[in-house]
Design a protein around this motif. Sequence first.
Motif, short mmCIF file in Angstrom:
data_model
loop_
_atom_site.label_atom_id
_atom_site.label_comp_id
_atom_site.label_asym_id
_atom_site.label_seq_id
_atom_site.Cartn_x
_atom_site.Cartn_y
_atom_site.Cartn_z
N LYS A 150 -41.50 47.95 45.49
CA LYS A 150 -40.73 47.38 44.38
C LYS A 150 -40.35 45.95 44.69
O LYS A 150 -40.01 45.64 45.85
N GLU B 208 -46.75 47.88 38.47
CA GLU B 208 -46.75 47.10 37.22
C GLU B 208 -45.55 46.17 37.11
O GLU B 208 -44.45 46.50 37.56
N TRP B 209 -45.80 45.04 36.45
CA TRP B 209 -44.70 44.12 36.13
C TRP B 209 -44.05 44.54 34.83
O TRP B 209 -44.74 44.91 33.87
N GLU C 230 -38.91 42.71 36.94
CA GLU C 230 -39.08 43.69 38.02
C GLU C 230 -40.51 44.17 38.13
O GLU C 230 -41.23 44.24 37.13
N TYR C 231 -40.87 44.54 39.35
CA TYR C 231 -42.19 45.15 39.61
C TYR C 231 -41.94 46.53 40.19
O TYR C 231 -41.18 46.69 41.15
N ASP C 232 -42.59 47.53 39.60
CA ASP C 232 -42.42 48.90 40.11
C ASP C 232 -43.66 49.70 39.73
O ASP C 232 -44.25 49.47 38.68
N ILE D 256 -47.96 37.48 40.96
CA ILE D 256 -47.21 37.40 39.70
C ILE D 256 -48.18 36.89 38.64
O ILE D 256 -48.90 35.91 38.89
#
Length: 354
Positions: free
Chosen positions: A157, A44-45, A39-41, A109
């Motif tokens: 997100k 940040e990964w 997940e990315y939020d 990514i």
Amino acid sequence: MTPPIEIPVSRIPTSRLEQIDFNNLEFGKHTADHMLIVEYDKGEWGAPQIIPFGEISLSPTSLVLHYAQTVFEGMKAFKMADGGVSIFRIEKHYQRFLKSLERMCMPAIPEDIFKEGIKQLVKTDTAWIPSTEGGALYLRPFMIATEQRLGVKISDKYLFMVVTSPVGPYYAKPLNMKIEIEYVRAAEGGTGYAKCGGNYGASFLPTQLARQQGYDQVLWTDAKEHKYLDEAGTMNVMFVIDGILATPPLSTSILDGVTRDSILTLASELGIVAEQRRITVDELETALSAGRVTEAFGAGTAAVVAPIENISIRGKEYPLPKWNADSFMMRVKKQLSDIRTGAVADAKSWNTIV
Ligand SMILES: Cc1ncc(COP(=O)(O)O)c(C=O)c1O
């Protein structure tokens, strides 16, 4: 060199492998046991994980479902002759994924998550790579916008995932293509060069109409004048005209195909001159009428090379000559297969050994 990242693997209790008939694989129908998810939020990964393949839960207001902020890749892992496993051109697929993400305002990514994640996923599901000739494990990395919001905005997100699917040799039925001069897939300045979901949705109706007319796929032309050839639905297009390999040049309206690039790279060692140049519909029609087009084919990861047996131009049909093992398209297909399985040396370092 930084050590490879450690990705925890939560294994499926009982493999689904025994349910699969490896001699009758339909492209993309079955998925292997595991998938990668991260997940990315908040800029940040998170930590990637390999978990059993299964459903994910999404809010109905996830931005991807409304505004199509989603991109994907498609590549393959192969069983090699010596029993090893190779992934074909992961670097080029990674670079194209980054380009697609940038076009869709999605976060890059990190290289180690993409590459190590895929390698470790392939290692986890090595048993799913078909050993049949021409078989492979198709790898599908993708990213979707998951922020919950109805307003049109760039998501904060995301989810990056990789799922995989065992695929058999693609006995491409020779293609009957229609040159599309009414509908448009992508315009210069648009998203044609990105592997984003919307491009494919936009291509469905014209392709369906062409199928109803008895064609397999459309061959797209430029959006402004319908004068120049672009590419096909999920393949770049190549011709041998007067003994020279010709393919449309890269632009913002066509995908920078990895197979296209590989074929162009191998052309000279297979004894053919290759040109990336604009090809008009009129030029193609004149050359087809004069019997100067000896080969026409699609190039893409799924089929590698898909021979075209007929091209329809403004309602007129132009059949192509029959190909054989000595045709350029079949020789280059074999060369690519030999590189991937280790039957010939990987002089370009295209294989990532897992
Ligand atoms: C629109 C489009 N063009 C071309 C290709 C061929 O690209 P590649 O050779 O990287 O599979 C694909 C398939 O990925 C595609 O979807």
